[in-house]
Design a protein around this motif. Structure first.
Motif, PDB file in Angstrom:
ATOM      1  N   GLY A 156      -7.960  -0.258  11.130  1.00 19.20           N
ATOM      2  CA  GLY A 156      -9.406  -0.216  10.969  1.00 19.20           C
ATOM      3  C   GLY A 156      -9.879  -0.885   9.689  1.00 19.20           C
ATOM      4  O   GLY A 156      -9.106  -1.082   8.749  1.00 19.20           O
ATOM      5  N   SER A 157     -11.163  -1.223   9.669  1.00 21.10           N
ATOM      6  CA  SER A 157     -11.759  -1.946   8.534  1.00 21.10           C
ATOM      7  C   SER A 157     -11.824  -1.116   7.258  1.00 21.10           C
ATOM      8  O   SER A 157     -11.996  -1.650   6.175  1.00 21.10           O
ATOM      9  CB  SER A 157     -13.182  -2.385   8.872  1.00 21.10           C
ATOM     10  N   VAL A 158     -11.739   0.201   7.392  1.00 20.02           N
ATOM     11  CA  VAL A 158     -11.902   1.078   6.240  1.00 20.02           C
ATOM     12  C   VAL A 158     -10.636   1.890   6.060  1.00 20.02           C
ATOM     13  O   VAL A 158     -10.081   2.405   7.016  1.00 20.02           O
ATOM     14  CB  VAL A 158     -13.103   2.022   6.442  1.00 20.02           C
ATOM     15  N   ALA A 159     -10.158   1.974   4.825  1.00 21.87           N
ATOM     16  CA  ALA A 159      -8.897   2.686   4.576  1.00 21.87           C
ATOM     17  C   ALA A 159      -8.962   3.442   3.271  1.00 21.87           C
ATOM     18  O   ALA A 159      -9.867   3.273   2.465  1.00 21.87           O
ATOM     19  CB  ALA A 159      -7.733   1.703   4.543  1.00 21.87           C
ATOM     20  N   SER A 160      -7.971   4.254   3.049  1.00 23.09           N
ATOM     21  CA  SER A 160      -7.847   4.998   1.804  1.00 23.09           C
ATOM     22  C   SER A 160      -7.592   4.042   0.639  1.00 23.09           C
ATOM     23  O   SER A 160      -6.978   2.992   0.815  1.00 23.09           O
ATOM     24  CB  SER A 160      -6.677   5.970   1.922  1.00 23.09           C
ATOM     25  N   PRO A 161      -8.022   4.411  -0.585  1.00 25.62           N
ATOM     26  CA  PRO A 161      -7.694   3.603  -1.757  1.00 25.62           C
ATOM     27  C   PRO A 161      -6.198   3.414  -1.954  1.00 25.62           C
ATOM     28  O   PRO A 161      -5.766   2.488  -2.638  1.00 25.62           O
ATOM     29  CB  PRO A 161      -8.292   4.401  -2.921  1.00 25.62           C
ATOM     30  N   ASP A 162      -5.371   4.266  -1.377  1.00 22.62           N
ATOM     31  CA  ASP A 162      -3.922   4.135  -1.500  1.00 22.62           C
ATOM     32  C   ASP A 162      -3.413   2.800  -0.960  1.00 22.62           C
ATOM     33  O   ASP A 162      -2.351   2.328  -1.348  1.00 22.62           O
ATOM     34  CB  ASP A 162      -3.206   5.275  -0.753  1.00 22.62           C
ATOM     35  N   TRP A 163      -4.196   2.169  -0.057  1.00 27.75           N
ATOM     36  CA  TRP A 163      -3.781   0.872   0.480  1.00 27.75           C
ATOM     37  C   TRP A 163      -3.592  -0.136  -0.633  1.00 27.75           C
ATOM     38  O   TRP A 163      -2.745  -1.013  -0.548  1.00 27.75           O
ATOM     39  CB  TRP A 163      -4.827   0.355   1.469  1.00 27.75           C
ATOM     40  N   ALA A 164      -4.393  -0.062  -1.651  1.00 32.91           N
ATOM     41  CA  ALA A 164      -4.301  -1.017  -2.754  1.00 32.91           C
ATOM     42  C   ALA A 164      -2.973  -0.892  -3.495  1.00 32.91           C
ATOM     43  O   ALA A 164      -2.559  -1.799  -4.198  1.00 32.91           O
ATOM     44  CB  ALA A 164      -5.463  -0.809  -3.724  1.00 32.91           C
ATOM     45  N   HIS A 165      -2.294   0.240  -3.312  1.00 34.15           N
ATOM     46  CA  HIS A 165      -1.027   0.481  -4.003  1.00 34.15           C
ATOM     47  C   HIS A 165       0.164   0.423  -3.059  1.00 34.15           C
ATOM     48  O   HIS A 165       1.254   0.846  -3.400  1.00 34.15           O
ATOM     49  CB  HIS A 165      -1.079   1.838  -4.706  1.00 34.15           C
ATOM     50  N   GLY A 166      -0.050  -0.099  -1.849  1.00 36.82           N
ATOM     51  CA  GLY A 166       1.050  -0.275  -0.911  1.00 36.82           C
ATOM     52  C   GLY A 166       1.401   0.932  -0.088  1.00 36.82           C
ATOM     53  O   GLY A 166       2.439   0.954   0.566  1.00 36.82           O
ATOM     54  N   HIS A 167       0.568   1.972  -0.073  1.00 33.62           N
ATOM     55  CA  HIS A 167       0.818   3.156   0.749  1.00 33.62           C
ATOM     56  C   HIS A 167       0.010   3.005   2.033  1.00 33.62           C
ATOM     57  O   HIS A 167      -1.171   3.294   2.070  1.00 33.62           O
ATOM     58  CB  HIS A 167       0.416   4.429   0.003  1.00 33.62           C
ATOM     59  N   TYR A 168       0.661   2.538   3.092  1.00 31.48           N
ATOM     60  CA  TYR A 168      -0.052   2.144   4.292  1.00 31.48           C
ATOM     61  C   TYR A 168      -0.218   3.254   5.321  1.00 31.48           C
ATOM     62  O   TYR A 168      -1.001   3.114   6.245  1.00 31.48           O
ATOM     63  CB  TYR A 168       0.670   0.978   4.968  1.00 31.48           C
ATOM     64  N   GLY A 169       0.530   4.303   5.212  1.00 27.24           N
ATOM     65  CA  GLY A 169       0.487   5.336   6.247  1.00 27.24           C
ATOM     66  C   GLY A 169       1.663   5.181   7.193  1.00 27.24           C
ATOM     67  O   GLY A 169       2.283   4.118   7.303  1.00 27.24           O
ATOM     68  N   ARG A 170       1.968   6.248   7.887  1.00 29.77           N
ATOM     69  CA  ARG A 170       3.181   6.292   8.710  1.00 29.77           C
ATOM     70  C   ARG A 170       3.186   5.288   9.862  1.00 29.77           C
ATOM     71  O   ARG A 170       4.199   4.679  10.175  1.00 29.77           O
ATOM     72  CB  ARG A 170       3.386   7.704   9.248  1.00 29.77           C
ATOM     73  N   LYS A 171       2.043   5.136  10.535  1.00 27.32           N
ATOM     74  CA  LYS A 171       2.002   4.233  11.689  1.00 27.32           C
ATOM     75  C   LYS A 171       2.296   2.795  11.271  1.00 27.32           C
ATOM     76  O   LYS A 171       3.080   2.093  11.923  1.00 27.32           O
ATOM     77  CB  LYS A 171       0.647   4.300  12.383  1.00 27.32           C
ATOM     78  N   VAL A 172       1.673   2.350  10.199  1.00 26.35           N
ATOM     79  CA  VAL A 172       1.872   0.973   9.754  1.00 26.35           C
ATOM     80  C   VAL A 172       3.295   0.789   9.235  1.00 26.35           C
ATOM     81  O   VAL A 172       3.950  -0.218   9.520  1.00 26.35           O
ATOM     82  CB  VAL A 172       0.820   0.579   8.694  1.00 26.35           C
ATOM     83  N   GLU A 173       3.802   1.763   8.482  1.00 27.88           N
ATOM     84  CA  GLU A 173       5.175   1.663   7.983  1.00 27.88           C
ATOM     85  C   GLU A 173       6.175   1.616   9.131  1.00 27.88           C
ATOM     86  O   GLU A 173       7.138   0.844   9.099  1.00 27.88           O
ATOM     87  CB  GLU A 173       5.466   2.822   7.035  1.00 27.88           C
ATOM     88  N   GLN A 174       5.935   2.423  10.169  1.00 29.08           N
ATOM     89  CA  GLN A 174       6.819   2.413  11.334  1.00 29.08           C
ATOM     90  C   GLN A 174       6.731   1.064  12.046  1.00 29.08           C
ATOM     91  O   GLN A 174       7.752   0.488  12.436  1.00 29.08           O
ATOM     92  CB  GLN A 174       6.433   3.544  12.288  1.00 29.08           C
ATOM     93  N   ALA A 175       5.531   0.535  12.182  1.00 27.47           N
ATOM     94  CA  ALA A 175       5.347  -0.773  12.822  1.00 27.47           C
ATOM     95  C   ALA A 175       6.046  -1.866  12.027  1.00 27.47           C
ATOM     96  O   ALA A 175       6.648  -2.776  12.610  1.00 27.47           O
ATOM     97  CB  ALA A 175       3.856  -1.084  12.961  1.00 27.47           C
ATOM     98  N   MET A 176       5.998  -1.784  10.707  1.00 31.36           N
ATOM     99  CA  MET A 176       6.673  -2.779   9.870  1.00 31.36           C
ATOM    100  C   MET A 176       8.179  -2.736  10.092  1.00 31.36           C
ATOM    101  O   MET A 176       8.839  -3.780  10.190  1.00 31.36           O
ATOM    102  CB  MET A 176       6.328  -2.536   8.393  1.00 31.36           C
ATOM    103  N   ARG A 177       8.724  -1.518  10.198  1.00 35.40           N
ATOM    104  CA  ARG A 177      10.167  -1.381  10.462  1.00 35.40           C
ATOM    105  C   ARG A 177      10.522  -1.983  11.821  1.00 35.40           C
ATOM    106  O   ARG A 177      11.491  -2.730  11.947  1.00 35.40           O
ATOM    107  CB  ARG A 177      10.582   0.095  10.423  1.00 35.40           C
ATOM    108  N   PHE A 178       9.744  -1.622  12.851  1.00 32.76           N
ATOM    109  CA  PHE A 178      10.012  -2.132  14.194  1.00 32.76           C
ATOM    110  C   PHE A 178       9.935  -3.662  14.215  1.00 32.76           C
ATOM    111  O   PHE A 178      10.745  -4.329  14.847  1.00 32.76           O
ATOM    112  CB  PHE A 178       9.014  -1.562  15.203  1.00 32.76           C
TER     113      PHE A 178
END
Length: 197
Positions: A156-178
């Motif tokens: 989505g277009s809006v995300a937590s400020p944590d995105w700026a520090h590389g914390h993407y969330g579980r779904k994105v991290e899992q997708a990156m691994r896959f």
């Protein structure tokens, strides 16, 4: 006009009505962003139940749709009073999802009959809205990325400020691994998905 309405971080009912009238006087204005804005304004104003939460949601819609036109100070300004839980922590405020180099795939073609996994907050609408749109175009949805079949993880277009520090969330991290394992998983932005619709 929209930037002026958004300047104080909130949208009230009179501002929403003014924006709706302004759009009504421009029936030829089109495109994904304008159509989305018209639909959201119509739904909000016809419900007759405009409140603080509605105003914040409308603010988020405008912020997402105008991302490329926002002044720098607005990219960094959190939306007042909004809190979310991200990676197990409560985070005050939401910001636009940054375009992190190498994160997003840039497919030339998106198979709308594939499986879609949605994460984040969407300018398009609520999670149920984006999932319904995916299904209406022949796709299926899932709660987490799958690697056994083509899957798009739509951010989505809006995300937590944590995105700026590389914390993407579980779904994105899992997708990156896959994706690294060679699975047919692609991570795309909301804008890329919406353009394909």
């Amino acid at each position: 006009m929209a930037l002026g309405i958004m300047a104080d971080g909130v949208i009230n009912v009179s501002e929403a009505e003014m924006l709706a009238r302004w759009l009504a006087m421009r029936p030829d204005a089109g495109g994904y962003a304008v159509q989305t804005l018209r639909e959201r304004l119509d739904a909000v104003l016809q419900s007759g139940d405009f409140n603080c939460r509605t105003g914040k949601a409308l603010f988020q819609t405008l912020k997402g749709l105008l991302a490329g036109f926002l002044p720098e100070w607005m990219h960094e300004t959190p939306v007042p009073g909004v809190a979310t839980v991200h990676s197990g922590r409560t985070v005050q405020g939401l910001v636009l999802t940054p375009d992190i180099p190498g994160l997003y795939d840039k497919p030339c073609y998106i198979d709308l009959t594939a499986t879609f996994c949605f994460t984040g907050i969407f300018a398009y609408g609520e999670r149920s809205d984006v999932e319904a749109a995916a299904v209406a175009h022949g796709g299926s949805t899932c709660g987490h990325p799958v690697k056994s079949r083509p899957c798009y993880v739509v951010v989505g277009s809006v995300a937590s400020p944590d995105w700026a520090h590389g914390h993407y969330g579980r779904k994105v991290e899992q997708a990156m691994r896959f994706r690294e394992e060679g699975a047919p998983v692609q991570i795309i932005s909301e804008d890329t998905w919406a353009a394909a619709l």
